[in-house]
Design an enzyme around this catalytic site. Structure first.
Site, PDB file in Angstrom:
ATOM      1  N   LYS A  83       0.808  -1.216   0.000  1.00 47.60           N
ATOM      2  CA  LYS A  83       0.000   0.000   0.000  1.00 47.60           C
ATOM      3  C   LYS A  83       0.844   1.271   0.000  1.00 47.60           C
ATOM      4  O   LYS A  83       0.310   2.361  -0.198  1.00 47.60           O
ATOM      5  CB  LYS A  83      -1.007   0.007   1.152  1.00 47.60           C
ATOM      6  CG  LYS A  83      -0.434   0.100   2.533  1.00 47.60           C
ATOM      7  CD  LYS A  83      -1.576   0.141   3.550  1.00 47.60           C
ATOM      8  CE  LYS A  83      -1.070   0.355   4.964  1.00 47.60           C
ATOM      9  NZ  LYS A  83      -2.174   0.457   5.934  1.00 47.60           N
ATOM     10  N   ASP A  84       2.169   1.152   0.210  1.00 49.21           N
ATOM     11  CA  ASP A  84       3.053   2.305   0.100  1.00 49.21           C
ATOM     12  C   ASP A  84       3.544   2.526  -1.329  1.00 49.21           C
ATOM     13  O   ASP A  84       4.159   3.552  -1.618  1.00 49.21           O
ATOM     14  CB  ASP A  84       4.277   2.132   1.008  1.00 49.21           C
ATOM     15  CG  ASP A  84       3.963   2.388   2.470  1.00 49.21           C
ATOM     16  OD1 ASP A  84       2.918   3.016   2.745  1.00 49.21           O
ATOM     17  OD2 ASP A  84       4.750   1.952   3.329  1.00 49.21           O
ATOM     18  N   ARG A 133      -9.497   7.348   2.736  1.00 50.47           N
ATOM     19  CA  ARG A 133     -10.340   6.152   2.686  1.00 50.47           C
ATOM     20  C   ARG A 133     -11.012   5.924   4.035  1.00 50.47           C
ATOM     21  O   ARG A 133     -12.217   5.622   4.094  1.00 50.47           O
ATOM     22  CB  ARG A 133      -9.477   4.945   2.296  1.00 50.47           C
ATOM     23  CG  ARG A 133     -10.198   3.598   2.366  1.00 50.47           C
ATOM     24  CD  ARG A 133      -9.208   2.462   2.178  1.00 50.47           C
ATOM     25  NE  ARG A 133      -8.197   2.450   3.229  1.00 50.47           N
ATOM     26  CZ  ARG A 133      -8.345   1.852   4.407  1.00 50.47           C
ATOM     27  NH1 ARG A 133      -9.490   1.221   4.695  1.00 50.47           N
ATOM     28  NH2 ARG A 133      -7.377   1.869   5.309  1.00 50.47           N
ATOM     29  N   ARG A 134     -10.253   6.063   5.115  1.00 54.64           N
ATOM     30  CA  ARG A 134     -10.834   5.879   6.444  1.00 54.64           C
ATOM     31  C   ARG A 134     -11.750   7.030   6.819  1.00 54.64           C
ATOM     32  O   ARG A 134     -12.822   6.817   7.396  1.00 54.64           O
ATOM     33  CB  ARG A 134      -9.716   5.741   7.481  1.00 54.64           C
ATOM     34  CG  ARG A 134      -8.929   4.437   7.386  1.00 54.64           C
ATOM     35  CD  ARG A 134      -7.757   4.435   8.331  1.00 54.64           C
ATOM     36  NE  ARG A 134      -7.030   3.170   8.302  1.00 54.64           N
ATOM     37  CZ  ARG A 134      -5.727   3.049   8.556  1.00 54.64           C
ATOM     38  NH1 ARG A 134      -5.018   4.124   8.866  1.00 54.64           N
ATOM     39  NH2 ARG A 134      -5.138   1.874   8.520  1.00 54.64           N
ATOM     40  N   ARG A 151       0.087  12.110  11.625  1.00 54.48           N
ATOM     41  CA  ARG A 151       1.151  11.569  10.783  1.00 54.48           C
ATOM     42  C   ARG A 151       2.140  10.817  11.651  1.00 54.48           C
ATOM     43  O   ARG A 151       2.098  10.875  12.868  1.00 54.48           O
ATOM     44  CB  ARG A 151       1.881  12.703  10.038  1.00 54.48           C
ATOM     45  CG  ARG A 151       1.148  13.291   8.828  1.00 54.48           C
ATOM     46  CD  ARG A 151       1.070  12.329   7.650  1.00 54.48           C
ATOM     47  NE  ARG A 151       2.306  11.598   7.440  1.00 54.48           N
ATOM     48  CZ  ARG A 151       3.398  12.072   6.830  1.00 54.48           C
ATOM     49  NH1 ARG A 151       3.403  13.305   6.374  1.00 54.48           N
ATOM     50  NH2 ARG A 151       4.473  11.324   6.693  1.00 54.48           N
ATOM     51  N   GLY A 152       3.070  10.124  10.973  1.00 49.73           N
ATOM     52  CA  GLY A 152       4.086   9.370  11.684  1.00 49.73           C
ATOM     53  C   GLY A 152       3.839   7.878  11.603  1.00 49.73           C
ATOM     54  O   GLY A 152       2.770   7.420  11.191  1.00 49.73           O
ATOM     55  N   ASN A 153       4.858   7.086  11.980  1.00 47.93           N
ATOM     56  CA  ASN A 153       4.698   5.642  11.939  1.00 47.93           C
ATOM     57  C   ASN A 153       3.791   5.170  13.082  1.00 47.93           C
ATOM     58  O   ASN A 153       3.388   5.961  13.935  1.00 47.93           O
ATOM     59  CB  ASN A 153       6.061   4.940  11.968  1.00 47.93           C
ATOM     60  CG  ASN A 153       6.875   5.252  13.211  1.00 47.93           C
ATOM     61  OD1 ASN A 153       6.353   5.246  14.325  1.00 47.93           O
ATOM     62  ND2 ASN A 153       8.157   5.527  13.035  1.00 47.93           N
ATOM     63  N   ARG A 157       2.385   7.177  16.469  1.00 51.71           N
ATOM     64  CA  ARG A 157       0.954   7.460  16.624  1.00 51.71           C
ATOM     65  C   ARG A 157       0.432   6.923  17.959  1.00 51.71           C
ATOM     66  O   ARG A 157      -0.363   7.577  18.636  1.00 51.71           O
ATOM     67  CB  ARG A 157       0.169   6.861  15.455  1.00 51.71           C
ATOM     68  CG  ARG A 157       0.507   7.497  14.121  1.00 51.71           C
ATOM     69  CD  ARG A 157      -0.395   7.011  13.009  1.00 51.71           C
ATOM     70  NE  ARG A 157       0.105   7.473  11.719  1.00 51.71           N
ATOM     71  CZ  ARG A 157      -0.624   7.588  10.622  1.00 51.71           C
ATOM     72  NH1 ARG A 157      -1.917   7.277  10.654  1.00 51.71           N
ATOM     73  NH2 ARG A 157      -0.094   7.994   9.483  1.00 51.71           N
ATOM     74  N   CYS A 245      -2.707   7.887  -3.060  1.00 49.73           N
ATOM     75  CA  CYS A 245      -3.001   7.883  -1.628  1.00 49.73           C
ATOM     76  C   CYS A 245      -3.925   9.025  -1.215  1.00 49.73           C
ATOM     77  O   CYS A 245      -4.372   9.075  -0.078  1.00 49.73           O
ATOM     78  CB  CYS A 245      -1.710   7.940  -0.826  1.00 49.73           C
ATOM     79  SG  CYS A 245      -0.844   9.511  -0.962  1.00 49.73           S
TER      80      CYS A 245
END
Length: 313
Positions: A83-84, A133-134, A151-153, A157, A245
């Site tokens: 998805k990336d 999408r969410r 944002r962020g990994n 989060r 995206c």
């Protein structure tokens, strides 16, 4: 293979990306013990940037530095979350998607400190997510909840949620939390018929140089054909739609017991008021993805997809 060899694997340096490389390393150790793995991790522009991803070219911001190392010959193989990988442009010239690993859990999930399910959340609950999408599917099913950009990994989060003050809960990928050893944070895995996943959810792809036949063969030995068929169907649909995206597109392909592929896809307005749904079946993934995209376009998907870009993550 009988001779020993060194395989240099490139990846982002986030905890999740490194965990994904460890999965590949373990598979290689099991099936090809003669292979020694050397991991080259690197920071990408998407990891360093904390603003709108549109300013960096969207999801390509998480892959371009790693792909550049592959093309330069600094590494032999790279591991990406599917998805990336941008769906609106071809794979970088000179590279090939050599293998898709067996797909993990594709669901989105709620992470709530109090252990609530999403339908139990009070009106006005602040949900940390920037994925359009969410956001769109929240508006469709739970319009009383409030999406708040984040944002962020995944690790960062979770830290922001735990710090309090800005977010009451998060929407994250089940597979991502499992990969970083945080599955116990999952409060409510959301059914895919309610929250249709992102294209490529739960899947990892191994990419190498097109002319590196030995690495291609090595990667192919780890591939799961069923996952590969499903991902090709989803990404074909995404490519035909020229989605990225910033597009409110969701899709999930599943292999039926009779061997046919089913692909359900959804394009939805950010306010959740316009929902385009298509569900078709076919034997060939490219035919299926193309047909589903065409059906969505006939329903008016282009009008929704041409709206101004919004941040996604």
């Amino acid at each position: 293979m009988s001779d020993s060899r060194l395989l240099r694997i490139g990846t982002r340096n986030s905890p999740m990306a490194l965990a994904q490389v460890e999965r590949v390393r373990a598979m290689l150790a099991d099936r090809h013990p003669e292979v020694t793995v050397d991991v080259m991790s690197m920071s990408t522009s998407g990891d360093r940037w904390h603003g709108d991803l549109a300013a960096l070219g969207g999801k390509g911001a998480f892959t371009k530095e790693v792909d550049a190392a592959l093309l330069a010959g600094d590494v032999d193989l790279v591991v990406h979350c599917v998805k990336d990988v941008p769906g609106d442009r071809p794979t970088p010239a000179g590279t090939v998607m050599a293998a898709y690993l067996t797909r993990d859990d594709v669901r989105d999930c709620l992470v709530h400190p109090g252990g609530l399910r999403i339908e139990q959340l009070p009106a006005g609950t602040r949900i940390g997510t920037s994925a359009v999408r969410r956001v769109a599917q929240l508006a469709l099913h739970w319009p009383n909840l409030m999406p708040v950009a984040i944002r962020g990994n995944a690790n960062s989060r979770l830290a922001k949620l735990d710090a309090g003050g800005t977010y009451d809960a998060l929407l994250l990928a089940v597979s991502g939390l499992q990969r970083i050893g945080q599955a116990d944070r999952i409060t409510h895995p959301i059914d895919v018929d309610r929250m249709v996943p992102a294209v490529g959810s739960g899947a990892l792809v191994l990419q190498c140089r097109d002319d590196d036949t030995s690495t291609r063969d090595l990667a192919a030995s780890l591939s799961d054909p069923r996952t590969g068929q499903e991902i090709v169907a989803e990404r074909t649909m995404l490519h035909v739609l020229q989605g990225n995206c910033h597009s409110p597109i969701a899709a999930l392909a599943r292999t039926e017991p009779d061997g046919r592929l089913g692909l359900r896809a959804r394009v939805i307005s950010l306010d959740g008021k316009t929902v385009l749904d298509v569900h078709e079946w076919a034997a060939d993934p490219i035919t299926l993805g193309t047909s589903v995209a065409a059906a969505l376009l006939r329903q008016g998907a282009r009008d929704l997809l041409d709206l101004p870009a919004h941040e996604s993550a």
